[in-house]
Design an enzyme around this catalytic site. Structure first.
Site, PDB file in Angstrom:
ATOM      1  NE  ARG A  69      -2.318  -1.287   3.574  1.00 26.63           N
ATOM      2  CZ  ARG A  69      -1.750  -0.496   4.473  1.00 26.63           C
ATOM      3  NH1 ARG A  69      -1.797   0.819   4.328  1.00 26.63           N
ATOM      4  NH2 ARG A  69      -1.144  -0.983   5.524  1.00 26.63           N
ATOM      5  CE1 TYR A 197       0.354  -6.131  -1.974  1.00 28.63           C
ATOM      6  CE2 TYR A 197      -0.605  -4.058  -1.247  1.00 28.63           C
ATOM      7  CZ  TYR A 197      -0.196  -5.347  -0.973  1.00 28.63           C
ATOM      8  OH  TYR A 197      -0.355  -5.847   0.292  1.00 28.63           O
ATOM      9  CE  LYS A 206      -7.031  -3.600   5.429  1.00 32.48           C
ATOM     10  NZ  LYS A 206      -5.739  -4.129   5.401  1.00 32.48           N
ATOM     11  CG  HIS A 226      -7.056  -2.914  10.123  1.00 32.39           C
ATOM     12  ND1 HIS A 226      -5.755  -2.470  10.189  1.00 32.39           N
ATOM     13  CD2 HIS A 226      -7.032  -3.961   9.269  1.00 32.39           C
ATOM     14  CE1 HIS A 226      -4.987  -3.219   9.407  1.00 32.39           C
ATOM     15  NE2 HIS A 226      -5.741  -4.132   8.847  1.00 32.39           N
ATOM     16  CB  SER A 248      -0.652  -3.579   7.943  1.00 37.89           C
ATOM     17  OG  SER A 248      -1.797  -2.828   7.619  1.00 37.89           O
ATOM     18  CB  CYS A 250       0.733  -6.196  14.019  1.00 38.15           C
ATOM     19  SG  CYS A 250       1.899  -4.892  13.622  1.00 38.15           S
ATOM     20  CG  ASP A 277      -7.406  -7.141   6.971  1.00 38.24           C
ATOM     21  OD1 ASP A 277      -6.447  -6.946   7.740  1.00 38.24           O
ATOM     22  OD2 ASP A 277      -7.629  -6.422   5.980  1.00 38.24           O
ATOM     23  NE  ARG A 376      -0.082  -8.601   2.424  1.00 39.24           N
ATOM     24  CZ  ARG A 376      -0.594  -8.248   3.605  1.00 39.24           C
ATOM     25  NH1 ARG A 376      -1.676  -8.804   4.073  1.00 39.24           N
ATOM     26  NH2 ARG A 376       0.001  -7.322   4.333  1.00 39.24           N
TER      27      ARG A 376
HETATM   28  P1  GTP Z   1      -2.360  -7.664   7.449  1.00 43.43           P
HETATM   29  O1  GTP Z   1      -2.899  -8.704   6.530  1.00 43.43           O
HETATM   30  O2  GTP Z   1      -1.274  -6.839   6.833  1.00 43.43           O
HETATM   31  O3  GTP Z   1      -3.416  -6.797   8.041  1.00 43.43           O
HETATM   32  O4  GTP Z   1      -1.544  -8.445   8.613  1.00 43.43           O
HETATM   33  P2  GTP Z   1      -1.989  -9.286   9.902  1.00 43.43           P
HETATM   34  O5  GTP Z   1      -2.271  -8.371  11.042  1.00 43.43           O
HETATM   35  O6  GTP Z   1      -3.055 -10.256   9.544  1.00 43.43           O
HETATM   36  O7  GTP Z   1      -0.634 -10.070  10.280  1.00 43.43           O
HETATM   37  P3  GTP Z   1      -0.253 -11.625  10.174  1.00 43.43           P
HETATM   38  O8  GTP Z   1      -1.094 -12.491  11.071  1.00 43.43           O
HETATM   39  O9  GTP Z   1      -0.208 -11.996   8.752  1.00 43.43           O
HETATM   40  O10 GTP Z   1       1.217 -11.623  10.779  1.00 43.43           O
HETATM   41  C1  GTP Z   1       2.253 -10.864  10.217  1.00 43.43           C
HETATM   42  C2  GTP Z   1       3.597 -11.326  10.715  1.00 43.43           C
HETATM   43  O11 GTP Z   1       3.638 -11.338  12.142  1.00 43.43           O
HETATM   44  C3  GTP Z   1       3.954 -12.730  10.258  1.00 43.43           C
HETATM   45  O12 GTP Z   1       5.292 -12.751   9.846  1.00 43.43           O
HETATM   46  C4  GTP Z   1       3.779 -13.567  11.497  1.00 43.43           C
HETATM   47  O13 GTP Z   1       4.619 -14.684  11.484  1.00 43.43           O
HETATM   48  C5  GTP Z   1       4.085 -12.597  12.629  1.00 43.43           C
HETATM   49  N1  GTP Z   1       3.323 -12.936  13.855  1.00 43.43           N
HETATM   50  C6  GTP Z   1       1.986 -13.143  13.934  1.00 43.43           C
HETATM   51  N2  GTP Z   1       1.610 -13.485  15.194  1.00 43.43           N
HETATM   52  C7  GTP Z   1       2.741 -13.467  15.932  1.00 43.43           C
HETATM   53  C8  GTP Z   1       3.019 -13.726  17.333  1.00 43.43           C
HETATM   54  O14 GTP Z   1       2.139 -14.034  18.136  1.00 43.43           O
HETATM   55  N3  GTP Z   1       4.325 -13.591  17.724  1.00 43.43           N
HETATM   56  C9  GTP Z   1       5.317 -13.248  16.842  1.00 43.43           C
HETATM   57  N4  GTP Z   1       6.553 -13.141  17.327  1.00 43.43           N
HETATM   58  N5  GTP Z   1       5.092 -13.007  15.524  1.00 43.43           N
HETATM   59  C10 GTP Z   1       3.833 -13.118  15.077  1.00 43.43           C
HETATM   60  C1  SPV Z   2      -2.936  -4.492   5.301  1.00 48.07           C
HETATM   61  O1  SPV Z   2      -1.959  -3.885   4.831  1.00 48.07           O
HETATM   62  O2  SPV Z   2      -3.446  -4.198   6.402  1.00 48.07           O
HETATM   63  C2  SPV Z   2      -3.511  -5.631   4.562  1.00 48.07           C
HETATM   64  C3  SPV Z   2      -3.040  -5.887   3.205  1.00 48.07           C
HETATM   65  O3  SPV Z   2      -4.406  -6.293   5.059  1.00 48.07           O
HETATM   66  S1  SPV Z   2      -3.732  -4.768   2.077  1.00 48.07           S
HETATM   67  O4  SPV Z   2      -4.888  -5.421   1.433  1.00 48.07           O
HETATM   68  O5  SPV Z   2      -2.705  -4.487   1.089  1.00 48.07           O
HETATM   69  O6  SPV Z   2      -4.171  -3.581   2.735  1.00 48.07           O
HETATM   70 MN    MN Z   3      -4.904  -5.565   7.166  1.00 47.47          MN
END
Ligand code: GTP
Ligand code: SPV
Ligand code: MN
Length: 591
Positions: A69, A197, A206, A226, A248, A250, A277, A376
């Site tokens: 983004r 993207y 979003k 979110h 994002s 996290c 999400d 992704r």
């Molecule tokens: P968006 O799709 O961007 O909104 O991301 P998201 O909030 O869904 O994050 P996602 O669950 O995909 O995790 C992103 C990164 O954080 C990955 O590399 C995970 O491995 C890492 N991660 C997720 N949960 C944990 C956790 O509990 N501990 C640690 N250390 N890393 C984590």
């Molecule tokens: C984020 O960045 O929080 C995502 C991926 O979930 S995107 O669809 O690119 O916003």
């Molecule tokens: Mn997101």
């Protein structure tokens, strides 16, 4: 396809502006999808993967200048700058329409204009909303078919109503200099140019489900957040629902699909996924807060996803999935990314399509990665082994707890409970997290990201805070309890102190126990922190001292934090709700 005069008029305008050679309505049928997949593979836009190992799965690479983004090129175009607020880029609607129409004019020449009618939320649900995206990208169409509900029924449900969101996407030249992602909340319109993207072009996500929907929610008395939504089933078979907002990359997808530690599974604990999400939440007839997931798939971060960290996400990607910017393992025509397993592929192309040399791979240097750090998967939600039976029902699930969280190496404890709804809104408004690869720009910089909505709030964030406070007043004693978590505390060498992932269930159990008044807590200046013995460490290789260290609230750090929150609040000037100012004063006094 439709007799809706507002739809016909807009599509005519779009045709005149974009001058496509052909127009194709997308109907959600398998036959049409298969034909589009074939066409995309023939043109090289997508690569068909091993259909025995990964049926219906494809690989796509975006332009290397277009992998995340772009927040600095994202605009909220309201009549006045004040309505967009201090945290959004703003431009007057007339000026931006003119600029974007000039960029997009004639850009579909020689191409097909795909018209995608979609529903965010189960079709016909009172909590759902309709959008129509026009795009010149088959990749976008195929992603929308996974991420949203696309069907002729969408247009039937819409009837003659004007309550739908106009979404224009044009790839143009994928020129970053002319890339714009613009929301016009007063007109229910989104225009995205020069990108291919995810979050910039899957306009239901979003742009609509957060930026436009947050504005609609403000005007109509509901919330677009979110947030992931999960159901936690206890051994008695009771399911309680939690909504959680993390910035994002996290951990939302991971938490939404977590597998409880073995000792809890044996007792009968289960987790059910509703969404990973986005949550749309309304007050139900019984006065509680009900949430639906408006999406139909997961657009998840690939790196770090593996059988151990997120079994359910990985399982979701085994069929009908589009992978974007991951590595291509040529040995068996499958995909690979950092953290999938320890076997670095020896015959693979990196995310740019160049031969990848595992010998040059250096964990600390992201430029040597095979997969882009923000690569992704787009996976159908129905593939998820733990998808909730409530997922496809339009009624929504009652939320017991709202959880905020972020990446903080220090400062924020593993978990704490806010002292009230107002105090919880304060906690959300003051949230901070280290930036990630999900957006272009520096990674690892701590920034304030209120409610994880900084890049996604479609109006003035001070009004958004007020809206949260107003929702709390309406919910009264039926309001969910608000918590904050931090899975990312590190030691001085940068190692994570908390195991995270499935073990986060141990924290969720404390959260739900608190909601039911069953667990003890210590009152601190920032809120209620668990008694260390109330976080169950069964089977965990973790000592009490480490646990205690990540539960501590350090007075000096929080005094500094309060000063920074004060600074952050200054942006909002007089519009900042008084309740939040009072909350900050309370925190300072308590410290
Ligand atoms: P968006 O799709 O961007 O909104 O991301 P998201 O909030 O869904 O994050 P996602 O669950 O995909 O995790 C992103 C990164 O954080 C990955 O590399 C995970 O491995 C890492 N991660 C997720 N949960 C944990 C956790 O509990 N501990 C640690 N250390 N890393 C984590
Ligand atoms: C984020 O960045 O929080 C995502 C991926 O979930 S995107 O669809 O690119 O916003
Ligand atoms: Mn997101």
């Amino acid at each position: 396809m439709t007799k809706n005069p507002t739809v016909i008029k807009w599509l005519e305008e779009m045709k005149e502006l974009l001058t496509p050679d052909q127009v194709m309505w997308i109907d959600g049928s398998d036959a049409q999808r298969d034909a589009l997949r074939k066409e995309a593979c023939e043109s090289g836009e997508m690569i068909e993967l091993n259909q025995e190992l990964l049926p219906g799965c494809y690989l796509h690479r975006t332009n290397p200048n277009d992998v995340a983004r772009v927040e600095d090129r994202t605009f909220i175009c309201t009549s006045t700058k004040e309505d967009a607020g201090p945290t959004n880029n703003w431009c007057a609607p007339e000026e931006m329409y003119k600029k974007l129409y000039n960029i997009a004019r004639g850009s579909y020449k020689g191409e097909t204009m795909y018209i995608v009618p979609f529903s965010m939320g189960p079709i016909g649900s009172p909590l759902a909303k309709v959008g129509i995206e026009v795009t010149d990208s088959i990749y976008v169409v195929l992603n929308m078919l996974i991420m949203t509900r696309v069907s002729p029924k969408v247009m039937e449900v819409l009837g003659d109503s004007n309550d739908w969101v106009r979404c224009l996407h044009s790839r143009c030249d994928i020129d970053p200099e002319y890339r714009y992602i613009c929301q016009f909340p007063e007109d229910n319109t989104i225009i995205s140019v020069n990108s291919g993207y995810g979050g910039n072009v899957l306009l239901g996500k979003k742009c609509f489900a957060l930026r436009i929907a947050s504005y609609q929610g403000w005007k109509e008395g509901w919330m677009a957040e979110h947030m992931l939504i999960l159901g936690l089933e206890n051994p008695k078979g009771e399911v309680k629902y939690i909504a959680a907002a993390f910035p994002s990359a996290c951990g939302k997808t991971n938490l939404a699909m977590l597998i409880p530690p073995e000792y809890l599974r044996k007792k009968g604990y289960k987790v059910w996924t509703i969404g990973d999400d986005i949550a749309w939440m309304r007050i139900g007839e019984d006065g509680r807060l009900y949430a639906i997931n408006p999406e139909n798939g997961f657009f998840g971060v690939a790196p770090g996803t593996n059988e151990k960290s997120n079994f359910n996400a990985l399982a979701s990607t085994k069929e009908g999935t589009i992978f974007t910017n991951v590595a291509h393992d040529l040995s068996n025509n499958t995909v690979w990314w950092e953290g999938l397993n320890k076997d670095l592929p020896t015959n693979a192309n990196d995310w740019k399509g160049n031969k990848w040399d595992p010998a040059k791979f250096d964990k600390a240097d992201k430029t040597t990665c095979a997969a882009n750090p923000n690569s992704r998967f787009t996976a159908p939600a129905k593939n998820c082994p733990c998808i909730s039976e409530e997922f496809d029902k339009g009624a929504g699930v009652p939320i017991s707890a709202i959880v905020f969280g972020g990446r903080r190496a220090k400062t924020a404890p593993l978990v704490y409970q806010s002292k009230s709804w107002e105090n919880g809104v304060f906690v959300g408004s003051a949230m901070a997290s280290e930036t990630t690869a999900a957006a272009a720009g520096a990674v690892g910089v701590v920034r304030r990201d209120p409610m994880a909505m900084l890049p996604f709030c479609g109006y003035n964030m001070a009004d958004y805070f007020q809206h949260w406070l107003d929702m709390g007043k309406k919910l009264g004693d039926k309001a969910p309890k608000i918590f904050n978590v931090n899975w990312f505390r590190t030691d001085d060498d940068g190692n994570f102190l908390w195991p995270g992932f499935g073990d986060n269930m141990r924290v969720l159990n404390w959260i739900l126990d608190r909601c039911e008044g069953k667990a003890e807590a210590t009152e601190t200046a920032i809120g209620y922190v668990p008694m260390p013995e109330d976080i169950d460490l069964t089977d965990l290789d973790m000592d009490m001292d480490t646990l205690k260290s990540i539960l501590t609230v350090d007075k000096d750090m929080w005094t500094k934090e309060a000063t920074e929150i004060e600074e952050h609040y200054k942006k909002f000037g007089d519009k900042l709700p008084n309740e939040l100012r009072e909350q900050l004063e309370n925190l300072k006094a308590a410290l």
